[in-house]
Enzyme design. Structure first.
Site, short mmCIF file in Angstrom:
data_model
loop_
_atom_site.label_atom_id
_atom_site.label_comp_id
_atom_site.label_asym_id
_atom_site.label_seq_id
_atom_site.Cartn_x
_atom_site.Cartn_y
_atom_site.Cartn_z
N ASP A 222 9.54 5.99 12.86
CA ASP A 222 10.38 4.94 13.94
C ASP A 222 11.67 4.59 13.32
O ASP A 222 12.63 5.10 14.19
CB ASP A 222 9.47 3.80 13.97
CG ASP A 222 8.76 3.18 12.72
OD1 ASP A 222 9.15 3.66 11.67
OD2 ASP A 222 7.89 2.28 12.76
N ASP B 123 1.48 5.02 1.51
CA ASP B 123 0.95 6.37 2.24
C ASP B 123 1.52 7.61 1.78
O ASP B 123 2.70 7.56 1.12
CB ASP B 123 1.43 6.04 3.68
CG ASP B 123 0.63 4.87 4.24
OD1 ASP B 123 -0.40 4.32 3.99
OD2 ASP B 123 1.50 4.06 5.19
N ASP C 99 0.85 -1.31 0.22
CA ASP C 99 -0.04 0.34 -0.16
C ASP C 99 1.01 1.14 -0.12
O ASP C 99 2.12 1.19 0.35
CB ASP C 99 -0.96 -0.05 1.11
CG ASP C 99 -0.42 -0.38 2.48
OD1 ASP C 99 0.92 0.09 2.66
OD2 ASP C 99 -1.19 -1.07 3.28
P1 ATP Z 1 4.15 -2.25 6.27
O1 ATP Z 1 4.83 -2.35 4.93
O2 ATP Z 1 4.49 -3.44 7.05
O3 ATP Z 1 3.18 -1.53 6.30
P2 ATP Z 1 5.16 0.10 7.16
O4 ATP Z 1 6.42 0.78 7.29
O5 ATP Z 1 4.14 0.99 6.06
O6 ATP Z 1 5.21 -1.22 7.09
P3 ATP Z 1 2.90 1.03 9.01
O7 ATP Z 1 2.48 0.52 9.95
O8 ATP Z 1 1.88 0.79 7.84
O9 ATP Z 1 4.28 0.24 8.51
O10 ATP Z 1 3.38 2.66 9.07
C1 ATP Z 1 3.37 3.61 8.12
C2 ATP Z 1 4.59 4.49 8.28
O11 ATP Z 1 4.14 5.40 9.56
C3 ATP Z 1 6.09 3.80 8.88
O12 ATP Z 1 6.76 3.43 7.70
C4 ATP Z 1 6.63 4.93 9.97
O13 ATP Z 1 7.18 5.87 9.03
C5 ATP Z 1 5.54 5.20 10.48
N1 ATP Z 1 5.15 4.72 11.67
C6 ATP Z 1 3.99 3.58 12.04
N2 ATP Z 1 4.02 3.35 13.17
C7 ATP Z 1 4.77 4.09 14.00
C8 ATP Z 1 5.28 4.13 15.16
N3 ATP Z 1 5.06 3.29 16.17
N4 ATP Z 1 6.20 5.10 15.62
C9 ATP Z 1 6.94 5.86 14.45
N5 ATP Z 1 6.35 5.89 13.36
C10 ATP Z 1 5.42 4.82 12.81
MG MG Z 2 2.38 0.25 5.51
#
Ligand code: ATP
Ligand code: MG
Length: 460
Positions: free
Chosen positions: A149, A75, A73
């Site tokens: 993060d 963002d 996905d």
């Molecule tokens: P995935 O591919 O597993 O969805 P992702 O990195 O996109 O991994 P998400 O949980 O969708 O993970 O979160 C999107 C973004 O938001 C992360 O890449 C990070 O930049 C930020 N983020 C999410 N959770 C946190 C957190 N607990 N603390 C700080 N930043 C976060």
């Molecule tokens: Mg994600």
């Protein structure tokens, strides 16, 4: 001069120590394949940019693109406020009370648009352990980067100029396959202990090494997860289990000592010697399904993870004189009761688990109409897959699984022939007749049957 040569060899720009300024990486440097970017994501960024706002892909999508993985996905981060974003799209919905984000929909495709967040965690309300409870200020892009993060999750990609903005040396970490938390690790884990689980998930999923500073506090800070609302821990656990790398994630959790005492589910899953093979098989098959893009039911997954705990209790209730079916319901009550309290297992998941478990003794009945009734059961497929896992793990005789496979695939005559066979004795024999314990009152929706007859207790 020497530095310049080394940099050229390594292909890296100088490490950025001023995190308010981004290192700008050109297409030649980051080598993102633009074909991997969804056209809807580009529609969103270009609409925002045409309206005069900044807009970038951010987070996991950019990380995956840099690793040449097709993101699941996209963002988007922007300096437009949620209201301004909403006005630009026909189907856009502001969601969330704590921190508003906008869901932009194109058909079934959902894109999450977030306004850059500010760094005001110093003043933000916190619980007594330092966990940030609320913080919802907007800010500059560099502040938004600082709040993310990991360095590899804090890069911004502009599809229009094909440039990547990197505030925290994420590109170097991508190249070195390193997971590094942004800022002071202890402080970042304290603010949001869910990051402890996220480290493990990303390390296992991406096969990255956790940087020593990022790794060091994990074991010590692990108990902080206890203060996180159960629903959030559950969401993160589900992401972990459905990442396609569940087995690797659980091994990593164990390595970091994160499973001990703090996540009740994992304590059970990883510490049960008999169940280890079963769990391993269940997770391997879940990972396989995720990788093939097949759906995975959380109910099936949790039913597998907690099966051996239920099994132990099932045997104990039978030894105490219960008949198999009611004994299994009592065992399910016990297991679900502890887990729903501590892990916020949603009601739907718990009821799916109960259904799958409750079907198991019914597979033992291979006479009369019972097997035909099973074929009509709405969860037959899940129950049967579960039965096969039990066979494969050596818990029960493989013959039972083979019989059911033949029965499901057989035509009318073949089924009758199978029913006429004398079933081999199984290890779930009838319970000894003893004075029965009274059924304890519980929230169970189990049928009140006290014999081994097929009942409707496992149907919805
Ligand atoms: P995935 O591919 O597993 O969805 P992702 O990195 O996109 O991994 P998400 O949980 O969708 O993970 O979160 C999107 C973004 O938001 C992360 O890449 C990070 O930049 C930020 N983020 C999410 N959770 C946190 C957190 N607990 N603390 C700080 N930043 C976060
Ligand atoms: Mg994600």
């Amino acid at each position: 001069m020497i530095k310049k040569i080394i940099r050229r060899i390594l292909g890296t720009k100088q490490q950025n120590s001023d995190h308010t300024k981004a290192v700008v990486l050109s297409a030649k440097e980051h080598r993102i394949n633009p074909k991997l970017v969804s056209s809807n994501a580009i529609r969103v960024t270009s609409t925002l940019q045409d309206a005069g706002f900044k807009a970038f892909l951010v987070g996991g999508a950019v990380r995956d693109l840099l690793l040449d993985i097709k993101p699941k996905d996209f963002d988007i981060a922007t300096n437009a406020t949620p209201e301004q974003v909403k006005k630009l799209f026909r189907r856009a919905f502001i969601i969330g009370r704590r921190f508003q984000i906008v869901h932009v929909m194109f058909g079934q495709d959902l894109l999450e648009v977030t306004t850059f967040r500010g760094t005001s965690t110093d003043d933000a309300p916190k619980d007594e352990h330092g966990r940030v409870l609320r913080d919802n200020t907007f800010g500059e892009q560099h502040e938004d980067a600082l709040r993310r993060d990991f360095s590899i999750n804090a890069m911004y990609y502009d599809p229009a100029t094909q440039t990547v903005l990197d505030y925290h040396n994420g590109m170097t970490d991508i190249r070195n396959r390193t997971l590094r938390i942004i800022g002071v690790p202890e402080a970042r884990y304290r603010e949001d202990p869910v990051r402890l689980l996220r480290v493990v998930r990303f390390a296992a999923k991406l096969n990255f090494t956790i940087a020593p500073d990022t790794r060091a506090p994990i074991a010590v800070m692990a108990p902080l997860i206890n203060n996180v609302p159960a629903a959030r821990v559950f969401d993160e656990m589900l992401k972990l289990l459905l990442s396609g790398h569940a087995l690797a994630c659980l091994q990593e959790l164990r390595k970091e000592g994160l499973h001990h005492g703090l996540l009740p589910l994992l304590d059970v899953v990883l510490e049960q010697p008999l169940g280890e093979k079963f769990v391993r098989l269940a997770l391997a098959s879940t990972d396989e399904r995720v990788k093939l893009g097949k759906p995975v039911s959380p109910g099936f997954l949790f039913a597998s993870l907690l099966w051996h705990q239920a099994l132990e209790k099932w045997k104990a209730y039978q030894a105490a004189g219960e008949y198999p079916i009611p004994a299994l319901h009592l065992a399910a009550d016990d297991v679900l009761h502890t887990q729903t309290d501590q892990l916020a297992l949603q009601r739907k998941i718990a009821s799916d688990m109960r259904d799958i478990w409750a079907m198991q003794p019914r597979f033992e009945r291979r006479v009369g109409k019972s097997p035909y009734k099973m074929l009509e059961h709405p969860r037959m497929r899940a129950g049967y897959d579960f039965l096969l896992l039990r066979c494969a793990s050596g818990e029960i005789d493989a013959e039972l699984g083979e019989w059911w496979t033949a029965f499901m695939e057989g035509d009318g005559d073949e089924r009758e022939a199978l029913l006429a066979q004398k079933p081999a004795p199984t290890n779930q024999g009838p319970a000894k007749k003893r004075p029965r314990r009274r059924r304890k009152a519980s929230g169970s929706n189990a049928g009140g049957s006290d014999n081994n007859k097929p009942t409707s207790e496992s149907s919805e």
